[in-house]
Enzyme design. Structure first.
Site, PDB file in Angstrom:
ATOM      1  CG  ASP A   1      39.574  46.795  36.997  1.00 11.58           C
ATOM      2  OD1 ASP A   1      39.223  45.692  36.546  1.00 11.58           O
ATOM      3  OD2 ASP A   1      40.688  47.318  36.784  1.00 11.58           O
TER       4      ASP A   1
ATOM      5  CD  GLN B   1      46.487  45.003  33.658  1.00  5.98           C
ATOM      6  OE1 GLN B   1      45.457  44.972  32.997  1.00  5.98           O
ATOM      7  NE2 GLN B   1      46.760  44.110  34.591  1.00  5.98           N
TER       8      GLN B   1
ATOM      9  CE  LYS C   1      42.477  42.783  32.266  1.00  5.96           C
ATOM     10  NZ  LYS C   1      43.090  43.589  33.328  1.00  5.96           N
TER      11      LYS C   1
END
Ligand code: NDP
Length: 313
Positions: A128, A105, A61
């Site tokens: 997200d 994460q 990422k």
């Protein structure tokens, strides 16, 4: 024979190629935003603990963000980090005007409640799209103004692939396998908003095969290797295979060989479908690309700039 192979290849939705060109477009938008508005989109990525897969995801990422011209800052915390310490870091990032996106994460170590962590992120920075405020805005259909939802990356990527392939989805019958907050439920909302008639199925669903057979669009996110067989698929249907399953695929050279398969029996399905995403190389690359797009969207909204329009429909 050659024509037949070409027609099978034409059925494959090449998510890798789509994501590459999408990332080029994101990089060009970032470059324009920087030069015209002086805005440098930035993403904070928090990783707690030593999960090897998470380390790889976070590294990928970060690299993808940098390649697109987005500032990416990693925050690596050790396995024993307390929830309180993690929430304090999120407070700092929420208050920092130079940070536009915050990603934690998952999974997190056992002492930390992931829902509490996600809900601590400023919804405007929740790239997200997992915060309840973003979930709520998605359910109420607020997706296109300054207070709009940030849409979870994987379902957003699936919608982009579907819209690219099919154009207007109005009136189509869609079936979503899986009801997770990350994929299945937001997929249900997005397909409903696109005027599909949607059925969502899960592990307690009866007559799964019959339900799947109705689908013009079949999205599978269950995490069961090759659960969906060719005879579960309506002729000409568009199949989006979100599943990523690590399985043993022994060869004569390497009996221990492992590989990735989706939720759909790709080799059987290819003869029946109108179009299908492969695993790997289908939905996966779109997830990271959509994270970058969400970061740019978040940065623009926080700076009162109209964000780029990423979707065609
Ligand atoms: P979850 O485990 O959170 O959810 C799985 C869902 O599938 C649940 O709703 C479950 O039902 C349902 N399910 C499980 N087994 C069956 C079955 N035999 N028949 C019908 N339904 C079933 O998974 P996620 O949504 O997080 O992920 C799903 C898959 O997608 C995984 O393989 C994951 O690796 C992959 N994934 C891929 C991404 C990408 O970028 N390509 C991103 C995110 C996920 P119930 O609710 O009843 O338990």
């Amino acid at each position: 024979m050659k024509n037949m192979e070409a027609s099978l290849v034409g059925k494959i939705i090449d998510g890798k190629a789509f994501a590459e060109s999408f990332r080029e477009r994101i990089a060009s938008e970032v470059s324009n935003i920087k030069s015209e508005k002086g805005l440098k989109p930035s993403l904070a990525v928090i990783l707690v603990g030593n999960d090897p897969a998470s380390h790889i995801y976070v590294r990928n990422k970060g690299l993808a963000a940098k390649e697109a011209g987005i500032i990416a800052v990693d925050h690596r915390l050790d396995e024993e980090t307390s929830q309180e310490d993690l929430l304090q870091l999120i407070d700092c990032l929420n208050d920092d005007p130079l940070v536009h996106g915050i990603l934690v994460q998952l999974p997190l170590p056992d002492q930390i409640n992931p829902a509490a962590v996600i809900d601590h992120i400023d919804p405007a920075k929740d790239v997200d799209g997992f915060h309840v405020v973003n979930t709520g805005r998605l359910v109420t259909g607020e997706i296109s103004d300054s207070k709009a939802a940030l849409i979870p990356c994987t379902p957003l990527g699936c919608m982009m692939l579907l819209e690219d392939r099919l154009g207007d989805l109005s009136g189509l019958e869609a079936v979503v396998l899986g009801r997770s907050n990350i994929v299945g439920k937001p997929m249900l909302q997005l397909l409903t908003m696109a005027n599909c008639t949607v059925t969502i199925a899960h592990s307690r669903t009866k007559s799964l095969k019959e339900i799947c057979c109705r689908a013009d669009i079949l999205v599978s996110a269950v995490g069961q290797p090759e659960l969906v067989k060719a005879d579960w698929i309506k002729a000409g249907a568009t199949v989006i295979d979100v599943g990523i399953n690590r399985v043993s695929i022994p060869t004569s050279d390497n009996p221990e060989k492992m590989g990735l398969v989706g939720d759909v029996d790709f080799n059987g399905a290819i003869d029946v479908v109108g179009a299908i995403t492969p695993v790997p190389g289908g939905v996966g690359p779109m997830t990271i690309a959509c994270l970058l797009a969400n970061t740019v969207t978040a940065a623009c909204r926080q700076s009162k700039i109209t964000p780029p329009k990423w979707r065609s429909n």
